[in-house]
Motif scaffolding. Structure first.
Motif, PDB file in Angstrom:
ATOM      1  N   PRO A   4       0.824  -1.208   0.000  1.00 10.54           N
ATOM      2  CA  PRO A   4       0.000   0.000   0.000  1.00 10.54           C
ATOM      3  C   PRO A   4       0.857   1.257   0.000  1.00 10.54           C
ATOM      4  O   PRO A   4       1.999   1.235   0.461  1.00 10.54           O
ATOM      5  CB  PRO A   4      -0.813  -0.109   1.294  1.00 10.54           C
ATOM      6  N   PRO A   5       0.330   2.359  -0.533  1.00 12.92           N
ATOM      7  CA  PRO A   5       1.097   3.611  -0.523  1.00 12.92           C
ATOM      8  C   PRO A   5       1.421   4.043   0.901  1.00 12.92           C
ATOM      9  O   PRO A   5       0.724   3.706   1.845  1.00 12.92           O
ATOM     10  CB  PRO A   5       0.168   4.615  -1.193  1.00 12.92           C
ATOM     11  N   ASP A   9      -3.604   4.465   5.528  1.00  9.49           N
ATOM     12  CA  ASP A   9      -3.708   4.069   6.931  1.00  9.49           C
ATOM     13  C   ASP A   9      -3.193   2.636   7.066  1.00  9.49           C
ATOM     14  O   ASP A   9      -3.773   1.718   6.489  1.00  9.49           O
ATOM     15  CB  ASP A   9      -5.165   4.172   7.384  1.00  9.49           C
ATOM     16  N   PRO A  10      -2.113   2.399   7.810  1.00  7.59           N
ATOM     17  CA  PRO A  10      -1.556   1.048   7.913  1.00  7.59           C
ATOM     18  C   PRO A  10      -2.477   0.068   8.631  1.00  7.59           C
ATOM     19  O   PRO A  10      -2.339  -1.134   8.483  1.00  7.59           O
ATOM     20  CB  PRO A  10      -0.255   1.259   8.688  1.00  7.59           C
ATOM     21  N   ASP A  11      -3.434   0.577   9.408  1.00  8.77           N
ATOM     22  CA  ASP A  11      -4.346  -0.301  10.131  1.00  8.77           C
ATOM     23  C   ASP A  11      -5.614  -0.608   9.341  1.00  8.77           C
ATOM     24  O   ASP A  11      -6.418  -1.440   9.762  1.00  8.77           O
ATOM     25  CB  ASP A  11      -4.730   0.323  11.474  1.00  8.77           C
ATOM     26  N   ALA A  12      -5.826   0.062   8.214  1.00 12.36           N
ATOM     27  CA  ALA A  12      -7.025  -0.162   7.408  1.00 12.36           C
ATOM     28  C   ALA A  12      -6.893  -1.476   6.643  1.00 12.36           C
ATOM     29  O   ALA A  12      -5.858  -1.750   6.046  1.00 12.36           O
ATOM     30  CB  ALA A  12      -7.240   0.992   6.438  1.00 12.36           C
ATOM     31  N   PRO A  15      -8.795  -3.990   0.548  1.00 15.89           N
ATOM     32  CA  PRO A  15     -10.041  -4.480  -0.062  1.00 15.89           C
ATOM     33  C   PRO A  15     -10.005  -5.960  -0.433  1.00 15.89           C
ATOM     34  O   PRO A  15     -11.006  -6.647  -0.268  1.00 15.89           O
ATOM     35  CB  PRO A  15     -10.189  -3.613  -1.313  1.00 15.89           C
ATOM     36  N   ASP A  16      -8.870  -6.480  -0.893  1.00 13.63           N
ATOM     37  CA  ASP A  16      -8.818  -7.897  -1.243  1.00 13.63           C
ATOM     38  C   ASP A  16      -8.922  -8.774   0.002  1.00 13.63           C
ATOM     39  O   ASP A  16      -9.531  -9.839  -0.032  1.00 13.63           O
ATOM     40  CB  ASP A  16      -7.575  -8.233  -2.061  1.00 13.63           C
ATOM     41  N   PHE A  17      -8.362  -8.347   1.121  1.00 13.56           N
ATOM     42  CA  PHE A  17      -8.502  -9.100   2.372  1.00 13.56           C
ATOM     43  C   PHE A  17      -9.968  -9.143   2.793  1.00 13.56           C
ATOM     44  O   PHE A  17     -10.496 -10.197   3.151  1.00 13.56           O
ATOM     45  CB  PHE A  17      -7.661  -8.476   3.483  1.00 13.56           C
ATOM     46  N   GLU A  18     -10.649  -8.008   2.734  1.00 17.32           N
ATOM     47  CA  GLU A  18     -12.063  -7.955   3.111  1.00 17.32           C
ATOM     48  C   GLU A  18     -12.909  -8.851   2.221  1.00 17.32           C
ATOM     49  O   GLU A  18     -13.793  -9.558   2.704  1.00 17.32           O
ATOM     50  CB  GLU A  18     -12.579  -6.523   3.056  1.00 17.32           C
ATOM     51  N   ALA A  19     -12.642  -8.846   0.929  1.00 21.29           N
ATOM     52  CA  ALA A  19     -13.400  -9.681  -0.009  1.00 21.29           C
ATOM     53  C   ALA A  19     -13.167 -11.166   0.276  1.00 21.29           C
ATOM     54  O   ALA A  19     -14.116 -11.962   0.272  1.00 21.29           O
ATOM     55  CB  ALA A  19     -13.013  -9.345  -1.442  1.00 21.29           C
ATOM     56  N   GLU A  20     -11.918 -11.545   0.533  1.00 18.59           N
ATOM     57  CA  GLU A  20     -11.612 -12.942   0.842  1.00 18.59           C
ATOM     58  C   GLU A  20     -12.250 -13.372   2.159  1.00 18.59           C
ATOM     59  O   GLU A  20     -12.758 -14.488   2.275  1.00 18.59           O
ATOM     60  CB  GLU A  20     -10.102 -13.153   0.880  1.00 18.59           C
ATOM     61  N   LEU A  21     -12.234 -12.494   3.148  1.00 18.71           N
ATOM     62  CA  LEU A  21     -12.845 -12.808   4.434  1.00 18.71           C
ATOM     63  C   LEU A  21     -14.353 -12.965   4.288  1.00 18.71           C
ATOM     64  O   LEU A  21     -14.950 -13.891   4.836  1.00 18.71           O
ATOM     65  CB  LEU A  21     -12.513 -11.723   5.458  1.00 18.71           C
TER      66      LEU A  21
END
Length: 73
Positions: A4-5, A9-12, A15-21
């Protein structure tokens, strides 16, 4: 793997993690797995952090009568 750039936010969650979850939760629920709970995920390596994962159901879905599994029609 995409990094990520630096201004993100490093804690956010990514999107791919959220989709997989989301896919994992829906598929597990559809198979009748007990999705709600709390788990400790430990790593055998001292350089990888351990995690606590909590999944909490937010509403009561209208489950089909006669079974505890969700099936696509």
């Amino acid at each position: 793997m995409t990094v990520p750039p630096t201004d993100a936010d490093p804690d956010a969650p990514r999107p791919d993690f959220e989709a997989e979850l989301q896919t994992l939760i829906h598929a597990s629920f559809a198979r009748g797995a007990p999705v709600q709970g709390c788990w400790e995920v430990t790593s055998p390596s001292s350089v990888v952090p351990d995690w606590r994962v909590t999944i909490e159901r937010l509403d009561d879905a209208d489950l089909p009568a006669g079974g505890d599994r969700f099936l696509d029609e």
